[in-house]
Scaffold this motif. Structure first.
Motif, PDB file in Angstrom:
ATOM      1  N   ALA A  33     -93.761  21.821  -3.063  1.00  0.00           N
ATOM      2  CA  ALA A  33     -94.478  23.125  -3.435  1.00  0.00           C
ATOM      3  C   ALA A  33     -95.928  23.190  -2.169  1.00  0.00           C
ATOM      4  O   ALA A  33     -95.522  24.258  -1.297  1.00  0.00           O
ATOM      5  CB  ALA A  33     -95.253  22.720  -4.532  1.00  0.00           C
ATOM      6  N   ALA A  34     -95.940  22.060  -1.585  1.00  0.00           N
ATOM      7  CA  ALA A  34     -96.694  21.707  -0.377  1.00  0.00           C
ATOM      8  C   ALA A  34     -96.825  22.285   0.275  1.00  0.00           C
ATOM      9  O   ALA A  34     -97.030  22.790   1.131  1.00  0.00           O
ATOM     10  CB  ALA A  34     -97.281  20.520  -0.434  1.00  0.00           C
ATOM     11  N   VAL A  35     -94.992  21.647   1.024  1.00  0.00           N
ATOM     12  CA  VAL A  35     -94.996  22.446   2.490  1.00  0.00           C
ATOM     13  C   VAL A  35     -94.745  23.995   2.073  1.00  0.00           C
ATOM     14  O   VAL A  35     -95.252  24.395   2.575  1.00  0.00           O
ATOM     15  CB  VAL A  35     -93.530  21.882   2.291  1.00  0.00           C
ATOM     16  CG1 VAL A  35     -92.573  22.552   3.565  1.00  0.00           C
ATOM     17  CG2 VAL A  35     -93.635  19.811   2.217  1.00  0.00           C
ATOM     18  N   GLU A  36     -94.463  24.747   1.184  1.00  0.00           N
ATOM     19  CA  GLU A  36     -94.223  25.857   1.264  1.00  0.00           C
ATOM     20  C   GLU A  36     -95.691  26.682   1.256  1.00  0.00           C
ATOM     21  O   GLU A  36     -95.602  27.433   2.097  1.00  0.00           O
ATOM     22  CB  GLU A  36     -93.720  26.991  -0.004  1.00  0.00           C
ATOM     23  CG  GLU A  36     -92.044  26.306  -0.596  1.00  0.00           C
ATOM     24  CD  GLU A  36     -91.610  26.718  -1.632  1.00  0.00           C
ATOM     25  OE1 GLU A  36     -92.457  27.114  -3.195  1.00  0.00           O
ATOM     26  OE2 GLU A  36     -90.461  26.252  -2.039  1.00  0.00           O
ATOM     27  N   LYS A  37     -96.376  26.031   0.459  1.00  0.00           N
ATOM     28  CA  LYS A  37     -97.724  26.530   0.898  1.00  0.00           C
ATOM     29  C   LYS A  37     -98.624  26.000   1.996  1.00  0.00           C
ATOM     30  O   LYS A  37     -99.496  26.969   2.635  1.00  0.00           O
ATOM     31  CB  LYS A  37     -98.923  25.952  -0.318  1.00  0.00           C
ATOM     32  CG  LYS A  37     -98.185  26.630  -1.788  1.00  0.00           C
ATOM     33  CD  LYS A  37     -98.946  25.647  -2.779  1.00  0.00           C
ATOM     34  CE  LYS A  37     -98.627  26.015  -4.149  1.00  0.00           C
ATOM     35  NZ  LYS A  37     -99.776  25.267  -5.110  1.00  0.00           N
ATOM     36  N   GLY A  38     -98.381  25.746   2.798  1.00  0.00           N
ATOM     37  CA  GLY A  38     -99.116  24.948   4.144  1.00  0.00           C
ATOM     38  C   GLY A  38     -99.944  23.774   3.970  1.00  0.00           C
ATOM     39  O   GLY A  38    -100.728  23.817   5.440  1.00  0.00           O
ATOM     40  N   GLU A  39    -100.024  23.477   3.103  1.00  0.00           N
ATOM     41  CA  GLU A  39    -100.431  22.273   2.821  1.00  0.00           C
ATOM     42  C   GLU A  39    -100.469  21.009   3.215  1.00  0.00           C
ATOM     43  O   GLU A  39    -101.112  20.099   3.307  1.00  0.00           O
ATOM     44  CB  GLU A  39    -101.002  21.868   1.074  1.00  0.00           C
ATOM     45  CG  GLU A  39    -101.656  23.448   0.169  1.00  0.00           C
ATOM     46  CD  GLU A  39    -101.749  23.720  -0.916  1.00  0.00           C
ATOM     47  OE1 GLU A  39    -101.433  22.443  -1.929  1.00  0.00           O
ATOM     48  OE2 GLU A  39    -101.992  24.800  -1.761  1.00  0.00           O
ATOM     49  N   TYR A  40     -98.941  20.319   3.315  1.00  0.00           N
ATOM     50  CA  TYR A  40     -98.303  19.533   3.684  1.00  0.00           C
ATOM     51  C   TYR A  40     -98.168  19.918   4.497  1.00  0.00           C
ATOM     52  O   TYR A  40     -96.616  20.769   4.712  1.00  0.00           O
ATOM     53  CB  TYR A  40     -97.873  18.707   2.903  1.00  0.00           C
ATOM     54  CG  TYR A  40     -97.480  17.206   3.113  1.00  0.00           C
ATOM     55  CD1 TYR A  40     -97.803  16.617   3.177  1.00  0.00           C
ATOM     56  CD2 TYR A  40     -96.015  17.388   3.204  1.00  0.00           C
ATOM     57  CE1 TYR A  40     -97.354  15.639   3.919  1.00  0.00           C
ATOM     58  CE2 TYR A  40     -95.108  16.805   3.471  1.00  0.00           C
ATOM     59  CZ  TYR A  40     -95.542  15.399   3.884  1.00  0.00           C
ATOM     60  OH  TYR A  40     -95.300  14.216   3.918  1.00  0.00           O
ATOM     61  N   VAL A  41     -98.002  18.832   6.368  1.00  0.00           N
ATOM     62  CA  VAL A  41     -97.002  19.337   7.097  1.00  0.00           C
ATOM     63  C   VAL A  41     -95.616  18.294   6.874  1.00  0.00           C
ATOM     64  O   VAL A  41     -96.396  17.018   6.967  1.00  0.00           O
ATOM     65  CB  VAL A  41     -97.368  19.579   8.877  1.00  0.00           C
ATOM     66  CG1 VAL A  41     -96.801  19.662   9.734  1.00  0.00           C
ATOM     67  CG2 VAL A  41     -98.622  20.664   8.913  1.00  0.00           C
ATOM     68  N   PRO A  42     -94.278  18.674   7.572  1.00  0.00           N
ATOM     69  CA  PRO A  42     -93.147  17.911   6.539  1.00  0.00           C
ATOM     70  C   PRO A  42     -93.377  17.460   8.082  1.00  0.00           C
ATOM     71  O   PRO A  42     -93.251  17.160   9.642  1.00  0.00           O
ATOM     72  CB  PRO A  42     -92.307  18.609   6.089  1.00  0.00           C
ATOM     73  CG  PRO A  42     -92.607  19.720   7.200  1.00  0.00           C
ATOM     74  CD  PRO A  42     -93.896  20.147   6.965  1.00  0.00           C
ATOM     75  N   SER A  43     -92.147  15.694   8.088  1.00  0.00           N
ATOM     76  CA  SER A  43     -92.016  14.445   8.717  1.00  0.00           C
ATOM     77  C   SER A  43     -90.974  15.678   9.496  1.00  0.00           C
ATOM     78  O   SER A  43     -89.976  16.512   9.279  1.00  0.00           O
ATOM     79  CB  SER A  43     -91.990  13.485   8.236  1.00  0.00           C
ATOM     80  OG  SER A  43     -89.749  13.620   8.122  1.00  0.00           O
ATOM     81  N   LEU A  44     -90.814  15.483  10.593  1.00  0.00           N
ATOM     82  CA  LEU A  44     -89.761  15.804  11.714  1.00  0.00           C
ATOM     83  C   LEU A  44     -88.227  15.761  10.781  1.00  0.00           C
ATOM     84  O   LEU A  44     -87.555  16.283  10.520  1.00  0.00           O
ATOM     85  CB  LEU A  44     -88.926  15.384  13.337  1.00  0.00           C
ATOM     86  CG  LEU A  44     -88.462  15.774  13.784  1.00  0.00           C
ATOM     87  CD1 LEU A  44     -88.364  17.273  14.153  1.00  0.00           C
ATOM     88  CD2 LEU A  44     -87.866  15.408  14.962  1.00  0.00           C
ATOM     89  N   LEU A  45     -88.004  14.515   9.985  1.00  0.00           N
ATOM     90  CA  LEU A  45     -87.181  14.073   9.334  1.00  0.00           C
ATOM     91  C   LEU A  45     -86.595  14.932   8.046  1.00  0.00           C
ATOM     92  O   LEU A  45     -85.881  15.581   8.033  1.00  0.00           O
ATOM     93  CB  LEU A  45     -86.906  12.593   9.375  1.00  0.00           C
ATOM     94  CG  LEU A  45     -85.729  12.161   7.832  1.00  0.00           C
ATOM     95  CD1 LEU A  45     -84.575  12.304   9.071  1.00  0.00           C
ATOM     96  CD2 LEU A  45     -86.052  10.344   7.454  1.00  0.00           C
ATOM     97  N   LEU A  46     -88.213  15.319   7.273  1.00  0.00           N
ATOM     98  CA  LEU A  46     -87.776  16.046   5.890  1.00  0.00           C
ATOM     99  C   LEU A  46     -87.897  17.214   6.082  1.00  0.00           C
ATOM    100  O   LEU A  46     -86.987  18.036   6.166  1.00  0.00           O
ATOM    101  CB  LEU A  46     -89.125  16.114   5.274  1.00  0.00           C
ATOM    102  CG  LEU A  46     -89.461  16.737   3.943  1.00  0.00           C
ATOM    103  CD1 LEU A  46     -88.371  17.139   3.306  1.00  0.00           C
ATOM    104  CD2 LEU A  46     -90.733  16.459   3.383  1.00  0.00           C
TER     105      LEU A  46
END
Length: 69
Positions: A33-46
């Protein structure tokens, strides 16, 4: 710069819930949810794990965008 993504759109196309995608890539629903909203930048692996679930390249799912001043 901001990192935009198409995860919500792709989840709908593949008929994945946030929880289903989270389970497939080994994170919590809240992380997706946080990645979708742009609140969290995922690691390259994720990011790569997410892209693999959609059989797409990083560039097809994630886009860099200049922040407007």
């Amino acid at each position: 710069m901001m990192l935009n993504n198409r995860i919500r759109e792709l989840r709908a196309r593949f008929r994945f819930t946030q929880q289903e995608l989270a389970s497939k890539v080994g994170v919590t629903r809240q992380t997706i949810a946080a990645v979708e909203k742009g609140e969290y930048v995922p690691s390259l692996l994720l990011a790569m794990k997410i892209c693999r679930e959609f059989d797409m390249s990083i560039e097809e799912v994630f886009q860099l965008q200049e922040e407007s001043e």
